[in-house]
Scaffold this active site. Structure first.
Site, PDB file in Angstrom:
ATOM      1  N   LYS A 147       0.836  -1.205   0.000  1.00 54.06           N
ATOM      2  CA  LYS A 147       0.000   0.000   0.000  1.00 54.06           C
ATOM      3  C   LYS A 147       0.868   1.251   0.000  1.00 54.06           C
ATOM      4  CE  LYS A 147      -4.030   0.019   1.614  1.00 54.06           C
ATOM      5  NZ  LYS A 147      -5.442   0.050   1.278  1.00 54.06           N
ATOM      6  N   CYS A 198       0.258  44.533   5.923  1.00 53.27           N
ATOM      7  CA  CYS A 198       1.344  43.562   5.794  1.00 53.27           C
ATOM      8  C   CYS A 198       1.881  43.214   7.188  1.00 53.27           C
ATOM      9  CB  CYS A 198       2.462  44.142   4.931  1.00 53.27           C
ATOM     10  SG  CYS A 198       3.936  43.099   4.937  1.00 53.27           S
ATOM     11  N   CYS A 241       1.057  42.782  -0.496  1.00 58.95           N
ATOM     12  CA  CYS A 241       1.746  43.917   0.096  1.00 58.95           C
ATOM     13  C   CYS A 241       2.374  44.642  -1.095  1.00 58.95           C
ATOM     14  CB  CYS A 241       2.826  43.416   1.060  1.00 58.95           C
ATOM     15  SG  CYS A 241       4.042  44.668   1.458  1.00 58.95           S
TER      16      CYS A 241
END
Ligand code: IVH
Length: 713
Positions: free
Chosen positions: A350, A444, A462
């Site tokens: 798996k 910012c 920003c």
């Protein structure tokens, strides 16, 4: 809902605790743990099978199940009739008549790593007495993630198709199976003396077909399917076979489950191996595992092949959740035998789970090199696909709002391929009431300039070009592999030099003082000299590489090349008009705007002038001029051949493309062949090419990617 929110939270927490616990030695403690395991397993089965919305990964579920099995094996008196271990897993409903399979359809035992497979081979040797110096041959195949099916052919005709059901009996879905083109309605088994056969296989949908199907559904105002497996399983169970046909299902066969001649003699022995049986099936018109299939001479080769496909699983055209390793020789299989649940001659490998759930502890907002502010989830560490994850992407503000994600939530995260892990969704049913909403900043987080979101964009930016966070990220990108590719100047060193005040702009990279660097802790003379050499080398990089390193919004590698092809030196771009940009195919007005804005900023021009003075190449080089295709593409001088049906172009178009890229098209597979491109239903050419072992085998998508073409889904 069968469980209250409080129940769910408790069962989820308990699952995580149980996963960390080992099986106790004390019987009374074990009895208590078994009770807890049963409760959590029942809950996870309900989430998985009924709601189709699991909250733990398959791997975690398996681990819980194994713990319960281990307790019940050690103290059989603790087994209860309602224990989940006593349930035979079943997909039976009352909608279709039930039929008995010709032979049991067993499941597969699971392994998760190389050691598990080596341990399994040891067990096979113990069981069969086969000595260590006698290698065992294996066939490795993809483990298809679809819906299991059993097909019965009597006197060469498909007489019945059934789902796996409980392994002994399944649902008769014959009319629906007949609607699937990849399932032959007749197959001349009698040619090899087989009168009655049962083949096992998987019904599934190709990934690209699934995407198209979902787009069509959305266009028709229908709910899209959650995943390809559900769409396939549902497709098999439609009341009207025409509905099944509409799902464009595919089918592979991977086991000859039962085969007898007219007298009832078993026909496995004359066939000898699984590989021979699959070759027979292919010759009778069935689709058998081809890509992702290999005969391996020993377990080490099988392990290497499994690991190779784990790394490449996304390149596979169908959903696969692992590989299956099978002993090839039927006689040896017989000596191994089976348990009620699974054969001992096969093992599923798996792949590591790609999804997991964990707690969202906090959200950080990071400023990228172009000013984009992205929310990053800080998570309680969780193991996923081989690594420990403690942060993940939260995409953008709209994503957070539309999913109502809150700090303190339990979230489902996913990690696919090389992409950064990301949050898929929260699990509100596990909330305690203590969760808090996520506040998206309006300024910012680093330079406090108000953020700006352009109309139609999902991202807040920003806009202060000199924001320290942006500057730092731009320098990190400038030196990175995708930028100027300066070895020895990774992210950590850029951050360190930035802290020291040595780097304030990309131009400073060419002013570094190597004597100072050599004196830094962890550096020394040698690595400082290596860094100096790498920086000297970067000064001669081609112009397109420099342009792509500058973090000009919308200018990636492709656009950088287009620009570099058309200028003598980088400063020419300062004088370009809108029309100059418009003349380039593949460059739109947004790119033109962005490049113009970059050069309109005096700081940027100044930085480039400084670099020029420091000896960085600013002019077009040979590498920047448009390449004559034959000399530069990866196909130049190669021989190539196409096989199977192509999806994105005709055979003729493919050959023309290959020739334009400097390749020569051959007419058959021979030692002279370099590359075989494989489409749908490839024939014997693929097998021949594999046998040669020297031919590079590419899918259609890989071929197009090699030519630098984008492939749509
Ligand atoms: S062989 C007795 N081969 O996986 C062995 N199974 O988890 C029979 N599956 O029920 C199974 N791809 O539905 C085999 N290449 C493959 C497979 C495969 C997918 C499914 C199958 C089975 C399940 C077990």
């Amino acid at each position: 809902m069968r469980y209250t929110q409080e129940d769910q939270r408790r069962l989820y927490e308990l699952s995580k605790q149980l996963l960390d616990m080992s099986v106790p030695d004390d019987k009374a403690v074990a009895a208590q743990m078994a009770g807890q395991l049963r409760a959590v397993i029942n809950y996870h089965e309900y989430r998985y099978y009924v709601l189709d919305d699991p909250v733990v990964s398959d791997y975690e579920y398996d681990q819980l199940f194994k713990k319960l099995e281990a307790i019940e094996e050690r103290w059989p008196e603790l087994v209860t009739p309602d224990s989940p271990t006593q349930r035979v897993s079943s997909d039976l409903t009352s909608a279709f008549p039930t039929v008995r399979h010709l032979a049991p359809l067993r499941s597969l035992a699971n392994s998760y790593n190389a050691e598990d497979l080596i341990e399994w081979e040891r067990m096979v040797r113990r069981l069969t007495g086969l000595p260590d110096d006698q290698p065992i041959e294996y066939v490795v195949e993809p483990k298809f993630d679809g819906s299991s099916i059993a097909l019965v052919y009597e006197n060469d005709v498909l007489v019945r198709a059934a789902t796996r059901g409980n392994g002994l009996e399944g649902e008769d879905i014959t009319p629906n199976a007949r609607a699937i083109r990849a399932i032959p309605l007749q197959a001349p088994f009698s040619k090899v003396g087989i009168a009655l056969a049962e083949l096992r296989g998987e019904v599934l949908i190709r990934k690209d077909v699934f995407e198209k199907l979902n787009k069509e559904r959305v266009a028709q105002g229908l709910e899209p399917f959650a995943n390809a497996r559900n769409a396939a399983a549902g497709g098999l169970r439609m009341k009207d076979p025409r509905e099944t046909a509409r799902r464009r299902l595919d089918a592979f066969v991977y086991t000859l489950n039962y085969a007898v001649d007219a007298e009832g003699n078993d026909m496995h022995r004359p066939l000898g191996t699984h590989e021979k049986a699959m070759q027979l099936a292919a010759s009778l018109g069935f689709k058998v595992p081809d890509e992702g299939h290999k005969v391996c001479k020993d377990i080490h080769e099988a392990i290497a092949f499994c690991e190779e496909w784990e790394a490449r699983r996304d390149a596979f055209p169908y959903e696969i959740d692992g590989m299956v390793v099978k002993i090839n020789d039927y006689a040896l299989r017989e000596r191994c035998g089976s348990t009620e649940h699974h054969p001992r001659w096969a093992m599923a490998y798996k792949f590591k789970a790609r999804q997991a759930t964990t707690k969202l502890l906090d959200v950080e907002f990071q400023v990228g090199r172009t000013g984009a502010v992205t929310p990053v989830a800080k998570l309680a560490p969780v193991h996923l696909a081989g690594v420990t994850i403690s942060s993940a992407s939260l995409h953008n503000e709209d994503f957070i709002k539309s999913r109502d994600i809150r700090i303190g939530d339990t979230v489902l995260i996913e990690r696919a391929g090389d992409v950064i892990p990301y949050v898929v969704k929260p699990l509100p049913e596990l909330r305690t009431g203590q969760e808090r909403p996520i506040e998206f900043p309006r300024a910012c987080p680093v330079c406090h300039t108000p953020l700006y979101r352009a109309p139609g964009e999902a991202i807040w930016r920003c806009i202060n070009n000199q924001c320290p966070a942006q500057v730092l990220q731009r320098i990190i990108y400038f030196v990175s592999k995708d930028g100027m590719d300066i070895e020895g100047l990774g992210k950590a060193n850029v951050e360190r030099f930035y802290e020291l005040g040595w780097l304030r702009s990309p131009a400073d990279v060419f002013r570094l003082d190597f004597e100072q660097i050599a004196r830094l802790e962890g550096f020394g003379q040698k690595s400082a000299e290596n860094l100096k050499r790498a920086i000297e080398r970067a000064k001669h990089n081609p112009l397109h590489q420099l342009i792509a390193s500058l973090s000009i919004p919308l200018v990636g590698k492709k656009v950088a090349r287009l620009l570099a092809e058309r200028v003598q030196c980088i400063f020419d771009l300062m004088h370009w008009s809108e029309e100059d940009f418009e003349r380039i195919e593949g460059v739109g007005p947004a790119v033109a705007q962005s490049v113009k804005a970059f050069f309109a900023n005096e700081g940027n021009v100044q930085m480039l002038r400084e670099m020029e003075a420091l000896g960085v190449n600013m002019c077009q080089t040979d590498e920047d001029r448009p390449a004559t295709p034959a000399a530069h593409t990866p196909l130049a001088g190669k021989t190539i051949l196409f096989t199977g049906a192509l999806q994105h172009m005709t055979r003729k178009q493919a050959e023309e493309k290959a020739e334009a890229a400097g390749a020569r098209v051959l007419s058959g597979v021979s030692k002279k062949l370099d590359i075989l491109v494989v489409g749908e239903k490839p024939g014997s050419k693929l097998r021949k090419a594999r046998e040669l072992g020297t031919v590079q085998i590419l899918s259609e998508k890989e071929f197009l990617e090699l030519l630098g073409e984008d492939v749509e889904a």
